[in-house]
Structures are given as structure tokens and as C-alpha cells.
Design a protein around this motif. Structure first.
Motif, PDB file in Angstrom:
ATOM      1  N   VAL A  56      53.257  41.767  34.469  1.00 13.53           N
ATOM      2  CA  VAL A  56      52.600  40.473  34.691  1.00 13.53           C
ATOM      3  C   VAL A  56      51.927  40.465  36.066  1.00 13.53           C
ATOM      4  CG1 VAL A  56      52.994  38.017  35.117  1.00 13.53           C
ATOM      5  CG2 VAL A  56      54.036  39.113  33.130  1.00 13.53           C
ATOM      6  N   LEU A  57      52.634  40.975  37.077  1.00 15.86           N
ATOM      7  CA  LEU A  57      52.044  41.052  38.420  1.00 15.86           C
ATOM      8  C   LEU A  57      50.824  41.950  38.427  1.00 15.86           C
ATOM      9  CD1 LEU A  57      55.279  41.310  40.605  1.00 15.86           C
ATOM     10  CD2 LEU A  57      53.763  39.337  40.362  1.00 15.86           C
ATOM     11  N   ARG A  58      50.887  43.066  37.700  1.00 16.95           N
ATOM     12  CA  ARG A  58      49.758  43.988  37.664  1.00 16.95           C
ATOM     13  C   ARG A  58      48.542  43.338  36.984  1.00 16.95           C
ATOM     14  NH1 ARG A  58      47.984  49.125  35.233  1.00 16.95           N
ATOM     15  NH2 ARG A  58      45.736  48.921  35.490  1.00 16.95           N
ATOM     16  N   TYR A  59      48.780  42.690  35.823  1.00 21.85           N
ATOM     17  CA  TYR A  59      47.674  42.058  35.100  1.00 21.85           C
ATOM     18  C   TYR A  59      47.011  40.977  35.944  1.00 21.85           C
ATOM     19  CZ  TYR A  59      49.696  44.226  30.904  1.00 21.85           C
ATOM     20  OH  TYR A  59      50.182  45.114  29.984  1.00 21.85           O
ATOM     21  N   VAL A  60      47.834  40.121  36.565  1.00 17.05           N
ATOM     22  CA  VAL A  60      47.302  38.969  37.298  1.00 17.05           C
ATOM     23  C   VAL A  60      46.579  39.401  38.568  1.00 17.05           C
ATOM     24  CG1 VAL A  60      47.920  36.874  38.575  1.00 17.05           C
ATOM     25  CG2 VAL A  60      49.017  37.379  36.376  1.00 17.05           C
ATOM     26  N   ILE A  61      47.187  40.290  39.328  1.00 16.38           N
ATOM     27  CA  ILE A  61      46.652  40.637  40.643  1.00 16.38           C
ATOM     28  C   ILE A  61      45.557  41.693  40.566  1.00 16.38           C
ATOM     29  CG2 ILE A  61      47.212  41.614  42.912  1.00 16.38           C
ATOM     30  CD1 ILE A  61      50.027  40.417  42.567  1.00 16.38           C
ATOM     31  N   PHE A  62      45.814  42.766  39.809  1.00 21.51           N
ATOM     32  CA  PHE A  62      44.907  43.913  39.887  1.00 21.51           C
ATOM     33  C   PHE A  62      43.723  43.846  38.921  1.00 21.51           C
ATOM     34  CE2 PHE A  62      43.551  48.191  38.602  1.00 21.51           C
ATOM     35  CZ  PHE A  62      43.119  48.670  39.833  1.00 21.51           C
ATOM     36  N   ASN A  63      43.995  43.581  37.632  1.00 22.84           N
ATOM     37  CA  ASN A  63      42.921  43.672  36.636  1.00 22.84           C
ATOM     38  C   ASN A  63      41.712  42.808  36.980  1.00 22.84           C
ATOM     39  OD1 ASN A  63      44.566  45.400  35.259  1.00 22.84           O
ATOM     40  ND2 ASN A  63      44.687  44.192  33.383  1.00 22.84           N
ATOM     41  N   SER A  64      41.973  41.567  37.389  1.00 21.72           N
ATOM     42  CA  SER A  64      40.871  40.643  37.674  1.00 21.72           C
ATOM     43  C   SER A  64      40.057  41.087  38.877  1.00 21.72           C
ATOM     44  CB  SER A  64      41.414  39.233  37.915  1.00 21.72           C
ATOM     45  OG  SER A  64      42.170  38.785  36.811  1.00 21.72           O
ATOM     46  N   PHE A  65      40.755  41.459  39.955  1.00 23.86           N
ATOM     47  CA  PHE A  65      40.064  41.844  41.190  1.00 23.86           C
ATOM     48  C   PHE A  65      39.301  43.150  41.025  1.00 23.86           C
ATOM     49  CE2 PHE A  65      43.470  39.230  43.375  1.00 23.86           C
ATOM     50  CZ  PHE A  65      42.610  38.178  43.674  1.00 23.86           C
ATOM     51  N   TYR A  66      39.899  44.116  40.327  1.00 23.79           N
ATOM     52  CA  TYR A  66      39.249  45.421  40.231  1.00 23.79           C
ATOM     53  C   TYR A  66      38.015  45.361  39.338  1.00 23.79           C
ATOM     54  CZ  TYR A  66      38.653  50.447  40.126  1.00 23.79           C
ATOM     55  OH  TYR A  66      38.143  51.714  40.266  1.00 23.79           O
ATOM     56  N   CYS A  67      38.079  44.565  38.281  1.00 23.36           N
ATOM     57  CA  CYS A  67      36.908  44.405  37.419  1.00 23.36           C
ATOM     58  C   CYS A  67      35.722  43.885  38.224  1.00 23.36           C
ATOM     59  CB  CYS A  67      37.232  43.451  36.271  1.00 23.36           C
ATOM     60  SG  CYS A  67      35.837  43.106  35.171  1.00 23.36           S
ATOM     61  N   ALA A  68      35.962  42.872  39.042  1.00 23.68           N
ATOM     62  CA  ALA A  68      34.886  42.327  39.881  1.00 23.68           C
ATOM     63  C   ALA A  68      34.406  43.367  40.889  1.00 23.68           C
ATOM     64  CB  ALA A  68      35.389  41.078  40.606  1.00 23.68           C
ATOM     65  N   HIS A  69      35.331  44.142  41.417  1.00 27.79           N
ATOM     66  CA  HIS A  69      34.980  45.149  42.427  1.00 27.79           C
ATOM     67  C   HIS A  69      34.031  46.204  41.865  1.00 27.79           C
ATOM     68  CE1 HIS A  69      35.368  48.109  45.608  1.00 27.79           C
ATOM     69  NE2 HIS A  69      35.786  49.003  44.718  1.00 27.79           N
TER      70      HIS A  69
END
Length: 515
Positions: A416-429
């Protein structure tokens, strides 16, 4: 987005998913009643062992569809054909390697894991058949890329439906005409794999005729190029195994075959949710890749945002329904189990399913690392999460009394922490956007979850569920109202406008038909 084709792809794959659920719904209670919880757990464990060796195939096969799609989008048919034949040659080599591995593992499986003496032969046969089905899949895996390349994933869904129906047919035949054994499920899967292999070859010839099988066009330089990119995806596969693929093995080795069996039962339907997420999310990728290849970045950004809402709209209602009614479902489905066993299975399933809400809403964003071929960061993050999960599980099992709950709790919190924190930010990056670009849309979907669950809980207390008819009635009513509510919560005022537009379109079509 090519909305019409994408919607067709989604609908067909959802039907395929429903067929898979029907198979599990039928087979699990029959096998559990006839053979016991322990025996049932070895079916899932055999499939997990195949998952372990799939890390190697991921090196070659995980990104080949992306490379072929990219070349075809630019009309570089010759290079697409070279990629195709390069992987075909590599897969034949891998099939030989896996055959050797099976010859070593299967005869010694009772020395590797804990197997009750009365099940040793059945377990060995189950593992052997499972390996054979996987090896066949490896040899013909390249023929599954045509549907992806041509954005005809509805064909893939139809193929999956056929595979599921063939598998279901032979499971019914085997379990009703012969003495019930756990390996009949694997045997039915092998027969279905043969049918699908033939279908995949024919589909490739029909929808991608410009690509021809010619092993002489295989290129070692292209194989190395795919290994370079696919190696990162294989590392991701290893991370997924560390995160969730070791649960049955850990349960078997540290808690025993009985707890492994209960965990296997509990993860049956959560695994279906993970499967449908992993099936639907890539449906958007062909469109993403095409937009990225031709440089339409603004359309790609909007398409990504639309996909977030689409995933939530499709999956949040059944996920919420499962959380609310899982206890009632398991009570009816597993009638021979005690109240304590039902509570345990329900709790394990509930904890596992929670992460699916966040997986669903960020899964299309996670596809962007493959679209842009920027795979290193996701790989390292996934591997770190996997290692953290393994360490956490062992510590919890050793120093707490959580038992099997430790296995599912650890992976859920970390993912859950990985999905919330990483997926969203990295996609935008990787798209060169502001880091918070997709966060508002994801949060908007998550806010709808408590509303859905609360509404279903209220309905649950209004109707006493003590039969399948009551449960089906509850599912139909809550599902219908849930989808209506979810639609308006996600679309807002635009939802009413869209409904009005489609109603007018439908009326105009009827008027034209009359004329």
C-alpha cells in the motif's frame, strides 16, 4: 484514446475474469471436501514454483511486446520481425533448460518441502504436469504478443475465456468420472494450454500477417538488447516473488501444510482480483505506447488520468462488496469448515484484498515505466520492498504470535505504501510532469471507498444473509447501486451530462432504424 477498442478490450477481459472465478468457485470446495485443506494447498504451491522459474523468462519476454509495438507504430516491420524471431529462438533454449530443472525438482519435491506421506505421489504428479504446461507456454509465449501489438486485447480476452472453459470442462470430467486427485486440476490446465497454444499461433498469423516465423532472422544483438531491458523486469518479478510469491512456501516450511492450505484457500479470491488488475491495466498500454512513440504527450497525460478513473470505476465496487460480504460468502461456500476456520479465512482474505484498492488505481500509472523504457527505479523500489517484506515476515513469525497473519499483513502494509507513494510520483516523473500531477485523481478514487463500504454495510444489516439467494440478491442490489454511486462520485456533474448524451445518441439510433 481509442475508446471504443479499449472499452471492448476491457469488457471481454472482465468476462474472462468472471469465467475464471466460476472455475475456482466450483473446484475449490469439491477438492477441499474430497481431499482436505492440506492437499488443496499444494495446487497453489505448484503454481508458485513455476512462478519462481518465470523470473528467467521475464528477462526475455517481459518487454518484447513493447519493442515490437514501438517498431510497428513507426512502420519498421523488419525490425519488429527480428525481435519476434529473436525471442522465439531464446524461448526454445529456455524450454530445454526448464525441462532439465523439472527432471531434478519433481522426483525430489518431498525433500524440498513438507509433504504428507499419503500425498507424495499426487504432489509429484501435480508438479510434473504444472511444469509441462509452463514449458509449453514458454515455447509459444511470443505468439501472445500479436494481440498486444495490434491493440486487440479483446482477442486475448476471448482466448482466455476459451482457455478457462476448456480447463473447466476437463476439471468437471476428471472430478466426476475418476477418483478425485489434486493433479486433475493441473491436467486440465495442461490440456487448456495446448488448445491456447494452437489458438495463439493462428491468431498471430491472422492479425499480424506481416510478421513471419523465420528463425534465421534471430539476432543475438537484439536478444541482448531485450535482456538489458527485460533484466530489469525480471528483477521486478523477483521482487514480486519476495513480496507475495513466497507466502505458501513460507507457510509450508515454518507453519506446516495445514496453515499453508488455509492460506491457499484464503488467497483464492484475492488472487483473482490481482489477476484482473494485472489483466486490465496493460490494456491501456498499447494506446500509451502509440501516443508516446509519436510524441503526443498532452494526450498521453489525459489518457493516464482517464485510466485511473476507469480502473476505480470497474473494480472498487466488487472489491468493496467482497470486504463487506466475504464472511457470509465463505460460510456458504465452505460449509464443512468450522466457525473459527471461516473467521480466519475471512480475516486473511480481507487483509490481502485491501491492497487491491490502491493497486487498481495506480496500476496504469505503473505501466508508464515500460512505455518509456525507464525501468531502473521501479525495479530497485520493488526489490527493496520485497526484501523488506521477507525480513519483516520472518521477524514477525519468530517474535510474535501472529502466525499466518504475519504473512499477509506485512505484504499488504508495504505494498500500500509503495502504490501510494511511488507509483503516482514516478509516473509523473518519467512523463516530465509535476510530481503531484496524478495524486488528486488517485485520492478522489480512494475517497469513494469508505462511502461504498458504509452503504453496503447498512444494507447488510437490513437483510439477513443465510442462503445463496440472499447473498446474490445483496450482490445485485449493492452492485447496481454501488456502480451508480461510484460513477457519479467520480464524474460529478459531468456524469449526468454523459448519461444524457448517450441517451440522446441511443434515441437517435432507434429513430434512424425506424426510418
Amino acid at each position: 484514446m481509442n475508446k471504443k477498442q479499449t472499452n471492448i478490450n476491457i469488457v471481454v477481459n472482465i468476462i474472462a475474469f468472471a469465467v475464471q472465478i466460476m472455475i475456482g468457485f466450483y473446484t475449490a470446495p469439491v477438492l477441499i471436501r474430497a481431499l482436505g485443506t492440506e492437499a488443496y494447498g499444494f495446487i497453489g504451491l505448484a503454481n508458485d514454483f513455476v512462478t519462481y522459474i518465470s523470473i528467467i523468462t521475464a528477462i526475455f519476454n517481459s518487454v518484447v511486446a513493447r519493442f515490437i509495438s514501438f517498431e510497428m507504430a513507426r512502420n519498421n516491420v523488419e525490425r519488429g520481425e527480428q525481435y519476434f524471431n529473436s525471442i522465439l529462438a531464446a524461448d526454445f533454449c529456455l524450454a530445454g533448460l526448464f525441462s532439465l530443472a523439472a527432471a531434478i525438482v519433481v522426483p525430489n519435491i518431498d525433500r524440498i518441502i513438507n509433504v504428507p506421506k499419503d500425498l507424495i505421489l499426487d504432489v509429484k504428479i501435480t508438479f510434473l504436469i504444472t511444469f509441462l504446461a509452463y514449458i509449453l507456454g514458454v515455447i509459444t509465449s511470443i505468439f501472445t504478443t500479436a494481440a498486444y501489438v495490434k491493440n486487440r486485447l479483446d482477442i486475448q480476452g476471448s482466448r482466455n475465456i476459451i482457455q478457462s472453459l476448456v480447463r473447466f470442462l476437463f476439471i468437471v470430467i476428471f472430478l466426476n468420472l475418476f477418483q478425485i486427485r489434486i493433479y486433475w486440476v493441473s491436467a486440465a490446465a495442461l490440456i487448456a494450454a495446448v488448445v491456447v497454444a494452437v489458438l495463439n499461433i493462428n491468431i498471430t498469423r491472422k492479425i499480424m500477417p506481416e510478421i513471419h516465423v523465420n528463425i534465421h532472422k534471430a539476432s543475438w544483438s537484439m536478444i541482448l538488447e531485450l535482456v538489458k531491458s527485460g533484466g530489469w523486469m525480471a528483477f521486478t518479478s523477483l521482487s514480486a516473488i519476495l513480496m507475495r510469491g513466497l507466502d505458501l512456501l513460507v507457510a509450508n516450511l515454518m507453519l506446516g501444510s495445514y496453515d499453508m492450505g488455509l492460506l491457499s484457500v484464503a488467497r483464492t479470491f484475492p488472487n483473482y482480483f490481482s489477476s484482473i488488475i494485472n489483466t486490465i491495466a496493460p490494456i491501456f498500454s498499447p494506446v500509451f505506447i502509440t501516443l508516446f512513440a509519436v510524441g503526443k504527450m498532452e494526450e498521453l497525460r489525459e489518457s493516464t488520468k482517464a485510466s485511473i478513473k476507469s480502473m476505480a470505476l470497474i473494480l472498487f465496487v466488487p472489491l468493496s462488496g467482497f470486504l463487506v460480504f466475504s464472511g457470509d460468502f465463505y460460510t456458504l461456500w465452505l460449509g464443512g469448515y468450522s466457525a473459527g476456520q471461516i473467521r480466519m479465512i475471512t480475516a486473511l482474505s480481507t487483509v490481502t484484498v485491501i491492497q487491491s484498492f490502491f493497486d487498481a488505481s495506480t496500476s496504469t500509472m505503473a505501466q508508464m515505466s515500460v512505455v518509456t523504457n525507464k525501468l531502473k527505479a521501479p525495479v530497485f523500489v520493488s526489490f527493496f520492498c520485497g526484501l523488506l517484506n521477507v525480513v519483516t515476515v520472518f521477524l514477525l513469525l519468530k517474535f510474535t504470535g501472529l502466525g499466518v497473519y504475519a504473512i499477509v499483513t506485512s505484504s499488504t502494509v508495504i505494498m500500500v505504501l509503495r502504490y501510494v507513494i511511488f507509483n503516482s510520483f514516478y509516473c509523473a516523473h518519467v512523463l516530465g510532469l509535476q510530481k503531484r500531477e496524478f495524486i488528486p485523481g488517485a485520492i478522489k478514487t480512494w475517497i469513494t471507498v469508505p462511502v461504498l463500504i458504509m452503504g453496503m454495510l447498512i444494507f447488510k444489516y437490513l437483510i439477513r444473509i443465510n442462503s445463496w439467494s440472499h447473498l446474490i440478491l445483496a450482490a445485485v442490489i449493492c452492485g447496481g447501486l454501488g456502480y451508480i454511486g461510484e460513477f457519479f462520485m467520480l464524474e460529478g456533474c459531468k456524469g449526468a451530462a454523459k448519461i444524457k448524451f448517450y441517451m440522446q445518441k441511443l434515441k437517435s439510433r432507434k429513430r434512424l432504424q425506424k426510418e
